[in-house]
Scaffold this motif. Structure first.
Motif, PDB file in Angstrom:
ATOM      1  N   GLU A 294       7.461 -49.544 -23.102  1.00  0.00           N
ATOM      2  CA  GLU A 294       6.823 -50.860 -23.218  1.00  0.00           C
ATOM      3  C   GLU A 294       7.725 -51.950 -22.644  1.00  0.00           C
ATOM      4  OE1 GLU A 294       5.233 -53.842 -26.666  1.00  0.00           O
ATOM      5  OE2 GLU A 294       4.779 -51.705 -26.858  1.00  0.00           O
TER       6      GLU A 294
ATOM      7  N   SER B  93      -0.006 -49.444 -15.639  1.00  0.00           N
ATOM      8  CA  SER B  93       0.376 -49.945 -16.963  1.00  0.00           C
ATOM      9  C   SER B  93      -0.482 -51.145 -17.364  1.00  0.00           C
ATOM     10  CB  SER B  93       1.859 -50.294 -17.022  1.00  0.00           C
ATOM     11  OG  SER B  93       2.171 -51.444 -16.248  1.00  0.00           O
TER      12      SER B  93
ATOM     13  N   ARG C  48      -3.046 -51.238 -20.574  1.00  0.00           N
ATOM     14  CA  ARG C  48      -2.894 -52.254 -21.618  1.00  0.00           C
ATOM     15  C   ARG C  48      -4.176 -53.062 -21.806  1.00  0.00           C
ATOM     16  NH1 ARG C  48       2.241 -56.331 -22.152  1.00  0.00           N
ATOM     17  NH2 ARG C  48       1.870 -56.830 -24.323  1.00  0.00           N
TER      18      ARG C  48
END
Length: 96
Positions: free
Chosen positions: A4, A15, A19
């Protein structure tokens, strides 16, 4: 450094997709394809668009202002990802 933290320093297309999809799926309780038109499908409405703006600004430390606030930037996960990556690459002062 955990994954993260790495994603926050250097977000990638994948990513950011993950998310945003995670946020949407948690809020609307359904799986969302990256190219699905969220508004045309009825999954979200214009009021939810403001939640998306706030979420993206907070999650990525960006400011979505002016012409970037148009609804088309929030229709799909792909479009939101493109917006985020573009704004991360542009200094805040240049987006005024």
């Amino acid at each position: 450094m955990n994954t993260e933290s790495e994603e926050m320093l250097q977000p990638t297309l994948d990513s950011v997709h993950r998310r945003i999809r995670g946020f949407l799926e948690e809020r609307i309780k359904t799986d969302v394809a990256v190219d699905k038109d969220l508004f045309a499908s009825g999954l979200v409405n214009s009021m939810f668009a403001m939640e998306l703006v706030v979420y993206l600004e907070q999650a990525y430390g960006i400011a979505i202002v002016g012409e970037d606030l148009k609804l088309d930037n929030f229709r799909t996960v792909e479009q939101m990802t493109s917006l985020v990556l573009r704004l991360l690459d542009t200094p805040v002062a240049d987006r005024g």
